[in-house]
Scaffold this active site. Structure first.
Site, short mmCIF file in Angstrom:
data_model
loop_
_atom_site.label_atom_id
_atom_site.label_comp_id
_atom_site.label_asym_id
_atom_site.label_seq_id
_atom_site.Cartn_x
_atom_site.Cartn_y
_atom_site.Cartn_z
N LYS A 1 25.57 12.31 31.03
CA LYS A 1 25.17 13.72 30.54
C LYS A 1 24.59 14.75 31.65
O LYS A 1 24.01 14.35 31.83
CB LYS A 1 24.79 14.34 29.76
CG LYS A 1 24.71 13.51 27.89
CD LYS A 1 24.35 14.09 26.91
CE LYS A 1 24.90 13.10 25.80
NZ LYS A 1 23.89 12.82 24.87
N ASP B 1 4.28 1.48 -1.12
CA ASP B 1 4.66 1.74 -2.51
C ASP B 1 3.41 2.24 -3.53
O ASP B 1 3.90 2.82 -4.87
CB ASP B 1 5.13 0.60 -2.76
CG ASP B 1 6.40 -0.40 -2.45
OD1 ASP B 1 6.93 0.92 -1.52
OD2 ASP B 1 6.80 -1.97 -2.30
N LYS C 1 25.48 4.83 24.06
CA LYS C 1 25.84 5.12 23.29
C LYS C 1 26.25 4.06 22.23
O LYS C 1 26.18 2.85 21.92
CB LYS C 1 27.62 4.50 24.61
CG LYS C 1 28.51 5.20 22.93
CD LYS C 1 30.20 5.41 23.65
CE LYS C 1 31.16 6.07 23.05
NZ LYS C 1 30.81 6.11 22.27
N GLU D 1 1.38 -1.09 0.12
CA GLU D 1 -0.05 -0.34 0.41
C GLU D 1 0.66 0.85 -0.27
O GLU D 1 0.67 1.69 -0.97
CB GLU D 1 -0.78 -0.02 1.61
CG GLU D 1 -2.28 -1.02 1.28
CD GLU D 1 -2.94 -1.27 2.65
OE1 GLU D 1 -4.13 -1.12 2.44
OE2 GLU D 1 -2.31 -1.89 3.18
N CYS E 1 57.54 -16.91 3.01
CA CYS E 1 56.04 -15.82 3.29
C CYS E 1 55.30 -17.05 2.47
O CYS E 1 56.26 -17.47 1.34
CB CYS E 1 56.15 -14.68 2.30
SG CYS E 1 55.23 -14.19 1.86
N SER F 1 33.60 14.85 21.20
CA SER F 1 33.72 14.08 21.68
C SER F 1 33.99 14.18 22.91
O SER F 1 33.57 15.05 23.28
CB SER F 1 34.78 13.75 20.51
OG SER F 1 36.33 14.36 21.34
N LEU F 2 33.80 13.11 22.73
CA LEU F 2 33.26 12.09 24.83
C LEU F 2 34.85 11.70 25.44
O LEU F 2 35.61 10.56 24.76
CB LEU F 2 32.27 11.41 25.01
CG LEU F 2 31.14 11.88 24.19
CD1 LEU F 2 30.59 10.36 25.34
CD2 LEU F 2 31.06 12.50 25.68
N GLU G 1 23.62 10.14 15.45
CA GLU G 1 23.91 9.22 15.02
C GLU G 1 23.39 7.75 14.19
O GLU G 1 22.19 7.25 13.85
CB GLU G 1 24.44 8.62 16.71
CG GLU G 1 25.61 7.37 16.21
CD GLU G 1 27.15 7.60 16.77
OE1 GLU G 1 26.39 9.34 17.11
OE2 GLU G 1 27.77 7.42 17.10
N LYS H 1 31.49 3.00 28.85
CA LYS H 1 31.74 1.62 27.97
C LYS H 1 31.57 0.23 28.92
O LYS H 1 31.69 0.24 30.59
CB LYS H 1 32.82 1.52 27.33
CG LYS H 1 32.82 2.77 26.14
CD LYS H 1 33.69 1.64 24.58
CE LYS H 1 34.18 3.19 24.00
NZ LYS H 1 35.04 2.48 22.54
#
Ligand code: IVH
Length: 669
Positions: free
Chosen positions: A293, A42, A118, A40, A411, A86-87, A177, A317
């Site tokens: 914050k 679309d 975060k 619908e 190698c 930034s933090l 973000e 974190k």
């Protein structure tokens, strides 16, 4: 579908359709509460498209314009309306406690916080004028980012027009973000693998890679989502409390994330952190910690900002996610610079929504230290945007273990001799090790470098294996007949690739420098060098100390740059490249600064800048920094405890300025 013949009638219907589609976008993408089926939806979109087409009613804010039309050559720069700070982050409870104590001490009383997830994505600024989305950009250095307006327009969760439940400021800037939900991320990686392409390491990279596409149609095909979390700037002012930012954002129809909490003290912050950490596996997108914050904007202002991060916010974190699995084999991969890296091939395991089947073991001493061998059970971790890592072995009682891992003496790619340099094993066959040549060519052709479209990884591999390309300059000598012998190339595609290679010769100094693959010289450092020195010749001639006068350049990079240009082989390739007709614009076109050719002498200590930074500022603007005062000196900058240079300046009648005036002159914040 309605039958419409008159323009007025068409206009009315177009408005109705746009309004309806916006409402459904909001219901679907922002509130997760769709009212109609995809089909619908679309149909509505299709009807709108037809009417706009037939009656010439297309406008940039129309939902039909979500897909950018043509690819861009390079992103324009976009200056942010307010810095995207930034933090700082804290690693454990103690760090968070100290943060809370510090704010209280600074303010002389306690204050409430807002804690929120975060998101592991990339930060953008969205600008709305008269309620319409007019531009958006990546964070960049916090002051200036890349203008990715067209790409952002393709994200369905982003309203092109704001809702008017509350008054909309004439000018509004919002921070958000952009993320890639896990399900879409895994689907995208499966597709990439099926098409023989390199998958993204994690959802964050995938989101960044998808948003920073020059062709917005590619962005449109990627499953991106976004969350708004801050009113950066609004005409008429911002709310007094951060928590009210969210209420307003939502009233304007902007998407926010529901997990957030006002926390009066450390106790509640820790609870929130714990709860989020436990529930993050249930979230459809990646959250790698919480952000705390200060709620009151007045208190935020009182606390202020350090160089780049505010004193009123901090990230805390989560522990990296860990899962157990088994090492099925240890392979050795050879990178662009010839370093041999042992890689654990794992029994595939789901680590927080991302399937991991390889993890780095870094180098031989790491393998020894962790004592991991083929067949061992191990714990693997995936933290934010780093490559998954084998953390530790899990001993199993009574197990029979395989022999310890040994690095190959030759190698694995070219059979060349391997030597030990510090912690690393390195293939010495720089000139012809296919792994190194392949890596160098892929890097050279990549998007931020020479941007040779249509030169995929597979093609590079075959070109190197066949011996058509032995160094990056050989790309420019490729012939159509050679391409036609490759699988998947026909007349047209071969022409197209040759044309793309030919066109890549017109480039910028930044791109070219980055393309050379000098260790440590990423896009940012390449830009810094290009802007400060203006020409390849000057960079080639600049000694280590000159290079290091720039804030971004430390001893390692300066050494790598000098080494690169003194290396005989590199010089040959550079000459070869220049013979192919590579050109770049003469430096980055800059507005005249008025400081061109002006000479500065510094005396005494500066308060907010190091001497090196101050000099770099002057040089970046076309001026010179000299060490002694003469009648030719234009300015003497006197800091704390100035020396005899100040007296000399007075004698000669040279203009003397202080740090504040100097900063004003060079436009430093
Ligand atoms: S606030 C001063 N809030 O984390 C405010 N950032 O490590 C600074 N991020 O660059 C940013 N979720 O991209 C804020 N809820 C959130 C966030 C968030 C993710 C990102 C942002 C920032 C990075 C800093």
């Amino acid at each position: 579908m309605t039958h419409i013949s008159g323009l007025t009638e068409a206009k009315d219907r177009v408005e109705v359709l746009r309004g309806e589609i916006r409402r459904h976008d909001h219901l679907y993408y922002v509130l997760n509460r769709p009212e109609i089926s995809d089909r619908e939806y679309d149909l509505l979109l299709k009807e709108l498209e037809e009417l706009e087409e037939r009656f010439g009613l297309v406008s940039p804010e129309s939902p039909t314009q979500r897909i950018g039309e043509r690819p861009r050559d390079e992103f324009k720069k976009m200056e942010h309306m307010a810095p995207l700070l930034s933090l700082d982050s804290v690693l454990e409870e103690g760090g968070l406690r100290r943060f809370v104590e510090r704010t209280a001490k600074f303010l002389g009383r306690t204050t409430a916080f807002v804690a929120e997830p975060k998101f592991d994505g990339l930060s953008v600024e969205l600008v709305y004028e008269e309620g319409k989305f007019t531009r958006g950009g990546t964070r960049g250095d916090g002051l200036v980012g890349e203008d990715v307006t067209e790409n952002l327009r393709t994200i369905r969760a982003l309203p092109l027009v704001l809702g008017t439940a509350i008054p909309v400021p004439r000018l509004l800037s919002v921070r958000a973000e952009v993320v890639m939900p896990l399900e879409g991320f895994n689907r995208l990686n499966r597709q990439l693998l099926e098409n023989g392409k390199e998958p993204f390491a994690n959802p964050r990279n995938a989101a960044a890679g998808s948003l920073r596409q020059l062709d917005a149609r590619i962005t449109a095909s990627r499953p991106l989502d976004l969350f708004c979390y801050d009113i950066l700037w609004a005409e008429g002012g911002v709310p007094d409390l951060h928590r009210e930012d969210f209420t307003r954002l939502e009233a304007w129809g902007l998407r926010t994330e529901p997990h957030r909490r006002v926390c009066p003290s450390l106790r509640e912050l820790l609870d929130f952190h714990g709860e989020m950490a436990r529930s993050r596996d249930e979230l459809p997108y990646e959250v790698d910690g919480i952000v705390v914050k200060v709620d009151s904007k007045a208190d935020q202002a009182a606390l202020g900002v350090r160089t780049k991060s505010p004193r009123w916010a901090v990230a805390y974190k989560f522990e990296p996610r860990k899962e157990e699995t088994v090492i099925q084999d240890i392979a050795v991969s050879v990178g662009r610079t010839g370093i041999l890296t042992p890689v654990a091939l794992l029994k595939p395991v789901d680590v927080g929504g991302v399937t991991i089947s390889r993890a780095t073991l870094h180098n031989l001493s790491e393998v020894r230290r962790k004592d991991v061998r083929v067949g061992d059970s191990v714990r693997v971790a995936r933290a934010g945007d780093v490559i998954p890592e084998v953390m530790e072995r899990i001993p199993v009682a009574g197990e029979t273990r395989s022999e310890p891992f040994e690095m190959p003496v030759r190698c694995p790619v070219c059979g060349g001799e391997v030597v030990v340099r510090g912690a690393f094993h390195v293939c010495t066959n720089e000139l012809s090790c296919p792994a190194q040549v392949k890596g160098a060519v892929k890097h050279f052709a990549s998007r931020d470098a020479m941007d040779i479209r249509g030169l995929g990884e597979k093609t590079v591999e075959v070109l190197v294996e066949r011996g058509y390309v032995k160094d990056v300059a050989d790309l420019y000598a490729l012939e159509k007949d050679q391409l036609l012998t490759l699988e998947g190339f026909a007349d047209r595609s071969a022409d197209k690739l040759l044309e793309a290679i030919r066109r890549s010769r017109q480039t910028t100094l930044t791109r070219f420098l980055y393309a050379l693959g000098i260790p440590g010289v990423g896009v940012h450092v390449a830009r810094v060098l290009a802007e400060a020195f203006g020409s390849l010749e000057s960079i080639r001639k600049a000694g280590r100390s000159n290079l290091q006068s720039l804030r971004e350049i430390g001893p390692e990079i300066s050494e790598a740059v000098v080494d690169f240009f003194t290396n005989e082989k590199n010089r040959r390739v550079l000459e070869k490249l220049q013979r192919t007709g590579i050109r770049w614009d003469a430096g980055i076109p800059r507005a005249r600064t008025g400081l061109e050719g002006k000479s500065f002498v510094f005396t005494g200590g500066l308060e907010t800048l190091t001497r090196g930074e101050a000099k770099a500022l002057v040089e970046a603007l076309g001026g010179r920094a000299a060490s002694s005062v003469s009648a030719q000196t234009d300015y003497v900058v006197a800091g704390e405890n100035p020396g005899s240079k100040l007296e000399r300046a007075r004698e000669l009648g040279v203009t003397v300025i202080g740090e504040t005036e100097f900063k004003k002159l060079v436009g430093a914040p």
